[in-house]
Design an enzyme around this catalytic site. Sequence first.
Site, mmCIF file in Angstrom:
data_model
loop_
_atom_site.group_PDB
_atom_site.id
_atom_site.type_symbol
_atom_site.label_atom_id
_atom_site.label_comp_id
_atom_site.label_asym_id
_atom_site.label_seq_id
_atom_site.Cartn_x
_atom_site.Cartn_y
_atom_site.Cartn_z
ATOM 1 N N ARG A 161 31.050 43.822 42.050
ATOM 2 C CA ARG A 161 30.653 45.167 41.616
ATOM 3 C C ARG A 161 29.141 45.390 41.818
ATOM 4 O O ARG A 161 28.475 45.969 40.960
ATOM 5 C CB ARG A 161 30.998 45.394 40.136
ATOM 6 C CG ARG A 161 32.472 45.401 39.819
ATOM 7 C CD ARG A 161 33.184 46.592 40.465
ATOM 8 N NE ARG A 161 34.521 46.747 39.915
ATOM 9 C CZ ARG A 161 35.573 46.067 40.345
ATOM 10 N NH1 ARG A 161 35.457 45.201 41.340
ATOM 11 N NH2 ARG A 161 36.753 46.270 39.802
ATOM 12 N N SER A 236 37.030 50.836 34.370
ATOM 13 C CA SER A 236 36.433 49.760 33.565
ATOM 14 C C SER A 236 35.029 50.180 33.144
ATOM 15 O O SER A 236 34.206 50.511 33.992
ATOM 16 C CB SER A 236 36.294 48.479 34.381
ATOM 17 O OG SER A 236 37.542 48.057 34.843
ATOM 18 N N GLU A 332 29.588 48.556 33.586
ATOM 19 C CA GLU A 332 29.853 48.682 35.008
ATOM 20 C C GLU A 332 29.530 50.112 35.425
ATOM 21 O O GLU A 332 29.156 50.384 36.565
ATOM 22 C CB GLU A 332 31.349 48.382 35.238
ATOM 23 C CG GLU A 332 31.684 48.018 36.653
ATOM 24 C CD GLU A 332 32.852 48.780 37.178
ATOM 25 O OE1 GLU A 332 32.614 49.695 37.994
ATOM 26 O OE2 GLU A 332 33.991 48.489 36.784
HETATM 27 N N1 EPU Z 1 43.261 41.737 29.150
HETATM 28 C C1 EPU Z 1 43.456 41.722 27.798
HETATM 29 N N2 EPU Z 1 43.340 42.893 27.100
HETATM 30 C C2 EPU Z 1 43.022 44.054 27.705
HETATM 31 C C3 EPU Z 1 42.799 44.075 29.097
HETATM 32 C C4 EPU Z 1 42.934 42.891 29.801
HETATM 33 O O1 EPU Z 1 43.745 40.692 27.199
HETATM 34 O O2 EPU Z 1 42.945 45.086 27.011
HETATM 35 C C5 EPU Z 1 43.461 40.493 29.925
HETATM 36 C C6 EPU Z 1 44.778 40.561 30.686
HETATM 37 O O3 EPU Z 1 45.836 40.085 29.925
HETATM 38 C C7 EPU Z 1 44.525 39.660 31.863
HETATM 39 C C8 EPU Z 1 43.042 39.828 32.111
HETATM 40 O O4 EPU Z 1 42.489 40.388 30.919
HETATM 41 O O5 EPU Z 1 44.765 38.316 31.551
HETATM 42 C C9 EPU Z 1 42.733 40.681 33.320
HETATM 43 O O6 EPU Z 1 43.243 41.994 33.119
HETATM 44 P P1 EPU Z 1 43.510 43.011 34.341
HETATM 45 O O7 EPU Z 1 44.319 42.363 35.388
HETATM 46 O O8 EPU Z 1 43.987 44.287 33.760
HETATM 47 O O9 EPU Z 1 42.095 43.202 35.014
HETATM 48 P P2 EPU Z 1 40.635 43.371 34.435
HETATM 49 O O10 EPU Z 1 39.875 42.125 34.669
HETATM 50 O O11 EPU Z 1 40.668 43.901 33.044
HETATM 51 C C10 EPU Z 1 39.654 44.143 36.742
HETATM 52 C C11 EPU Z 1 38.817 45.270 37.287
HETATM 53 C C12 EPU Z 1 39.642 46.524 37.469
HETATM 54 C C13 EPU Z 1 40.780 46.220 38.423
HETATM 55 C C14 EPU Z 1 41.612 45.061 37.849
HETATM 56 C C15 EPU Z 1 42.687 44.616 38.793
HETATM 57 C C16 EPU Z 1 36.555 44.836 36.536
HETATM 58 C C17 EPU Z 1 35.442 45.244 35.614
HETATM 59 N N3 EPU Z 1 37.689 45.522 36.418
HETATM 60 O O12 EPU Z 1 40.054 44.526 35.422
HETATM 61 O O13 EPU Z 1 38.812 47.496 38.087
HETATM 62 O O14 EPU Z 1 41.613 47.356 38.619
HETATM 63 O O15 EPU Z 1 40.750 43.919 37.606
HETATM 64 O O16 EPU Z 1 42.123 43.973 39.899
HETATM 65 O O17 EPU Z 1 36.367 43.937 37.348
HETATM 66 C C18 EPU Z 1 37.330 49.310 37.664
HETATM 67 O O18 EPU Z 1 36.443 48.644 38.190
HETATM 68 O O19 EPU Z 1 37.086 50.471 37.206
HETATM 69 C C19 EPU Z 1 38.660 48.757 37.516
HETATM 70 C C20 EPU Z 1 39.636 49.410 36.892
#
Ligand code: EPU
Length: 336
Positions: A161, A236, A332
């Site tokens: 990012r 995010s 972010e």
């Molecule tokens: N998780 C939780 N609680 C929550 C959200 C997530 O426990 O409320 C845990 C999930 O269970 C999982 C882990 O966190 O084990 C990862 O969750 P998820 O796959 O939803 O992805 P993320 O890390 O929360 C990132 C990106 C998203 C992108 C997704 C999928 C960042 C800051 N965010 O989210 O990007 O869509 O991965 O690749 O890196 C964005 O940048 O605006 C965005 C939505």
Amino acid sequence: MQVKHQFSLKELNTFGIGVFATAYCAAETEADVLEAIGQTSLPVFVLGGGSNILFTEDIQAFVLHNKITGIEIVEESDSDIIIKAGGGEVWHSFVLWCIDKDYGGIENLSLIPGTVGAAPVQNIGAYGVELKDVFHSLEAIDLLTGNTLTFSKEACKFGYRDSIFKHEWKGRLIISRVYFQLTKKNHKLHSSYAALKSELDKQHITDPGILDISRAVIAVRQSKLPDPKTLGNAGSFFKNPEISRELFLKIQEKYPSIPHYPAAEGLVKIPAGWLIEQRGWKGRRKGNCGSYEQQALVLVNYNDATGKEILQLATEIIEDVYDHFGVKLSPEVNIM
Ligand code: EPU
């Protein structure tokens, strides 16, 4: 090209924050950009899709809305193709255009809000793919000199990012054209990200193509992320922090199920959404805003929240997570 004064930006940011810009104009071509920057003495602020920004006060600037469009094939071989897209193209429309032509590489980035020109700034990423994986180069206009500059992939210094456009060149350019290198055959598919894999399994797809992946990504995003048209948000709100192994082990001792991924330099990346959820913020509403019920990492505007209210909520979350875990979350979203 028409310049408007005291112009409301409410419809032009996905948080739906009602602030005003001193002056505003939409640039549809490079010539419009040059005309606009030549006629104002105000600082120029470039606006794309407004999907990664939180306005906290009126913008005392000349807001230049990037509306430069056009999609063109620049070069192709049997296996690869280079496509040039205008910085003002809607990102998801560009993705769909590529999928329709069977050009592979950006299917995992389906449905990300925003524009083509904003995509390199934060090196957008989702479900195992980042913009840098398909990026070739870009053209940008220097807002001070009016010169057109070209940035190769290396020159962009992409990170998680992150890019040079958030640092050395912050606020100094309008990204007019982006060149992508995509595949025409033997597409390299990325379908192993857990949420994506389970969506494909659910649809009984064992040998997906780029259209299947795009559709599965859209389904996953729609189930977890709020649609800005109905609930204001900027995706995010925080980055996933990278912490020392030592701190990670300390947290893991108390929370054995903490999700984690290896990061550069021996650091450990942990999901900010998980940390925020552990602290009880997921789905919690404070006044007109809150943390989204399906994904704690996303802050939402329920009802005409001001940017300051959302910033206050973000600050409380940062402090609470820091006090409990010793992990400092950083936004972010671009806070203005
Ligand atoms: N998780 C939780 N609680 C929550 C959200 C997530 O426990 O409320 C845990 C999930 O269970 C999982 C882990 O966190 O084990 C990862 O969750 P998820 O796959 O939803 O992805 P993320 O890390 O929360 C990132 C990106 C998203 C992108 C997704 C999928 C960042 C800051 N965010 O989210 O990007 O869509 O991965 O690749 O890196 C964005 O940048 O605006 C965005 C939505």
